[in-house]
Scaffold this active site. Structure first.
Site, PDB file in Angstrom:
ATOM      1  N   LYS A  28     -60.518  -5.735 -35.150  1.00  0.00           N
ATOM      2  CA  LYS A  28     -60.660  -6.294 -33.802  1.00  0.00           C
ATOM      3  C   LYS A  28     -59.773  -7.538 -33.726  1.00  0.00           C
ATOM      4  CE  LYS A  28     -64.173  -7.735 -30.443  1.00  0.00           C
ATOM      5  NZ  LYS A  28     -63.605  -9.068 -30.130  1.00  0.00           N
ATOM      6  N   CYS A  47     -78.282 -42.272 -14.452  1.00  0.00           N
ATOM      7  CA  CYS A  47     -79.032 -43.009 -13.428  1.00  0.00           C
ATOM      8  C   CYS A  47     -80.231 -43.763 -13.991  1.00  0.00           C
ATOM      9  CB  CYS A  47     -79.491 -42.056 -12.333  1.00  0.00           C
ATOM     10  SG  CYS A  47     -80.707 -40.836 -12.891  1.00  0.00           S
TER      11      CYS A  47
END
Length: 676
Positions: free
Chosen positions: A125, A411
């Protein structure tokens, strides 16, 4: 008590399904669009298999926007998008020899019982860039990237420069071939060393070269190719090894490790797999596994396809290579949804052909499980040979585990925990807003070209913009004296932002970033006449009535419905829509007949009989097969349906005798464009 347990169990199942979908969609975007995956192939595949299993057992929770029905995309803006003649699928995967043996045994058993087993082909592959080559009358007509499996980028002129791609072959035949374009390890290191912005690995370099605009530049790089599959040929072929012999004669390069096993000796096959794995590091190119295929084309046709992969092939993934490095820092990132992700920065280390400098740590539970902190020496792998992952602590040089702050790094609001993950729920959180603006500008939404992530961060940090809507009010001429912003770039940005006003309502709705509301779910709404901002917002004013109506729509679950209702009662989102309305954006979708899911035809075997007014049979066959269906000339018991026209022949009688479904053009009009 028992009733409550059952109820909680079902609720847990639904939550797990929704969580899996969220994660898989996020991972798809990271892998195919952002090119920065955060989890391994193994983690991804296990999650996908788990979702498929749950949707099979609990079909009431399956929706048309499920990622089990889709696969990713590598499409780019710079090249023309062209529809593939055939679906370009992924592969099923096996991660150990036991799984591989089970697959081989299944193929041998099914093939033998059908009298059509001729053997198994085994091949490496290749870890490169997937390409599809189209030949007509023996001449290379076009070359397309895989794209999303249905549409690819046309890179024909660049592929013509690759010396091992024949521009013509001796016979005037038609061929559609799949191949893998790659660059050798040696050339990767030589070229990467000269680049100002080096690539992570050889595959990315090959892909980057292939996508260069100037074909002369591409020709100067040593790209190569292995061809590994025939999707279509105008001449008869019965086996994979016959096909490879033919391709070699035509001048195509076939991997020398491709081997055919005609017998049923499983040990021979697995020994060859192990041989390839042992020689992996000595090969001149990168591979990440082997691919096994049923050799007989007849058996392949019988076995068929899923919407994701052919049933007659499997990829066996090798274990990842590992390296050792030291963690120099751990930073916490905030996503668009508020999800918190810790990321480890490590000393530069070369692993499996690429330099690694950071790796995702997933969540606090993962960090605690391996006892990780800044300063520790760790083992790092590239799972699936792509994703950097911290596997374990090799040498503990710090005290305790790193702890994610209980407050958002942006924040500073207190975080909440959902499952294994922490979330910032502050809608005004700067990091969340930045990520939302990036999503809004992305190709899948408003397609604002030129606004990169870094540019958006710069504009936000300089207080030039604080939300998506300010992209349309900001005077970009203010940037003209700033570094990196010349007049041409500013003009292009202004043009792209102006062009985005013409995007369809479905793209704007997607860009709002409403949780669970993906592209296919939006098409479900549109197809059910919820096709404008006014209609949806009016409906959602009465929350109970809206929930009842939405739950009657196939493909809309309770969680998605509640998210839609919440969003269309959210002042921030409503203000955005009203702003876009005043600016002249399209807030209504006029086409209410979108095809949401054409997987109905995918992999189905069909035959055709009779005549069809206004349509030739050949054209109909072509249109249906382009949707992934497989045409059979004869009616057999393995047929999925027979398409019946006027004055049908004996095929209809045979289909009725065999209990095969029969369809007319009306039955398939939602899945096939019959008008063009």
């Amino acid at each position: 008590m028992g009733r409550f347990n059952v109820k909680f169990m079902i609720k847990d199942i639904e939550d797990e399904i929704l969580c899996l979908r969220d994660n898989i969609r996020k991972w798809n975007k990271e892998y195919y669009v952002d090119s920065s995956p955060s989890v391994s192939d193994l983690t991804y595949d296990k999650a996908l298999l788990r979702l498929q299993d749950l949707e099979s057992k609990y079909p009431e929770y399956k929706t048309l926007d499920s990622p089990t029905l889709k696969f990713g995309s590598d499409l780019l803006n710079n090249f023309e998008e062209v529809t593939h003649s055939f679906p370009i699928l992924s592969l099923d995967k096996a991660y150990d020899i036991k799984e591989l043996l089970l697959w081989i045994e299944k193929m041998v058993l099914e093939g033998s019982s059908l009298g059509s087993y001729t053997g198994i082909s085994v091949e490496p592959k290749i870890d490169g860039c997937s390409i599809v080559l189209y030949y007509k009358d023996g001449i290379l007509q076009k070359a397309l990237t895989r794209g999303d499996g249905r549409v690819g980028n046309d890179v024909t002129e660049n592929v013509r420069t690759i010396k091992n791609v024949p521009l013509s072959i001796d016979e005037k035949v038609e061929l559609v071939l799949r191949g893998e374009i790659y660059i050798t390890k040696e050339n990767f290191l030589k070229i990467n060393h000269t680049l100002k912005n080096p690539y992570l690995n050889a595959r990315n370099l090959a892909s980057g070269i292939l996508r260069r605009i100037n074909s002369r530049e591409v020709a100067s790089f040593p790209l190569d190719i292995f061809v590994y599959d025939i999707l279509y040929s105008s001449f008869g072929l019965s086996t994979n090894h016959d096909a490879f012999d033919k391709l070699k004669k035509f001048g195509f390069k076939i991997n020398p490790f491709c081997k055919f096993f005609g017998g049923k000796n499983l040990e021979e096959i697995t020994n060859h797999v192990k041989k390839i794995e042992m020689q992996r590091n000595s090969l001149e190119y990168e591979i990440d596994g082997v691919v096994l295929k049923v050799d007989s084309f007849i058996l392949r046709d019988i076995l068929g396809y899923t919407s994701h992969h052919p049933k007659w092939s499997v990829a066996y993934k090798f274990e990842s290579c590992t390296g050792v490095s030291k963690i120099v820092d751990i930073v916490v990132q905030v996503g668009r949804s508020g999800k918190i992700t810790p990321v480890a920065h490590v000393e530069k280390v070369f692993v499996a052909g690429a330099f690694i400098t950071n790796a995702s740590l997933h969540n606090q539970d993962y960090i605690d499980s391996i006892g990780l902190n800044v300063g520790d020496v760790v083992a790092i792998s590239r799972r699936g040979d792509v994703i950097p992952a911290v596997e374990l602590v090799v040498e503990k040089l710090s005290i305790g585990s790193f702890k994610i702050s209980s407050n958002c790094p942006s924040c500073k609001m207190a975080l909440i925990k959902e499952g294994s993950h922490l979330f910032c729920v502050n809608k005004h959180c700067p990091y969340r807003i930045i990520e939302q603006i990036k999503y809004f500008c992305s190709k899948k939404c408003m397609n604002i070209v030129g606004l990169s992530g870094k540019t958006i961060e710069f504009l936000f940090e300089m207080k030039f913009i604080s939300s998506e809507i300010e992209l349309y009010t900001f005077n970009f001429d203010r940037l003209i004296n700033l570094r990196g912003f010349d007049l041409k770039r500013i003009d292009n940005l202004k043009r792209s932002i102006s062009d985005s006003k013409g995007r369809p309502f479905r793209k704007l709705l997607l860009g709002m970033g409403i949780k669970e509301l993906g592209a296919n779910t939006i098409l479900v709404l549109i197809n059910n006449n919820l096709n404008s901002f006014d209609i949806i917002s009016t409906l959602c004013k009465n929350k109970e009535a809206a929930l009842a109506k939405l739950l009657k729509i196939k493909g809309i679950g309770e969680k998605i419905a509640l998210n839609i209702i919440e969003a269309f009662n959210d002042k921030i989102i409503l203000d955005k829509f009203n702003f876009f309305k005043e600016l002249g954006f399209k807030l209504e979708e006029y086409n209410t007949n979108y095809v949401v899911d054409d997987s109905f035809l995918f992999g189905k075997k069909f035959c055709i009989t009779g005549s069809f007014e206004g349509h030739s049979r050949d054209v109909l066959i072509e249109k249906i097969t382009k949707k992934g269906a497989i045409f059979n000339r004869a009616v057999t018991k393995r047929l999925d349906f027979l398409l019946v026209g006027e004055k049908p022949g004996l095929k209809l009688q045979k289909a009725n005798n065999l209990g095969i479904k029969t369809f007319g053009l009306f039955d398939i009009k939602d899945f096939v464009d019959l008008d063009n």
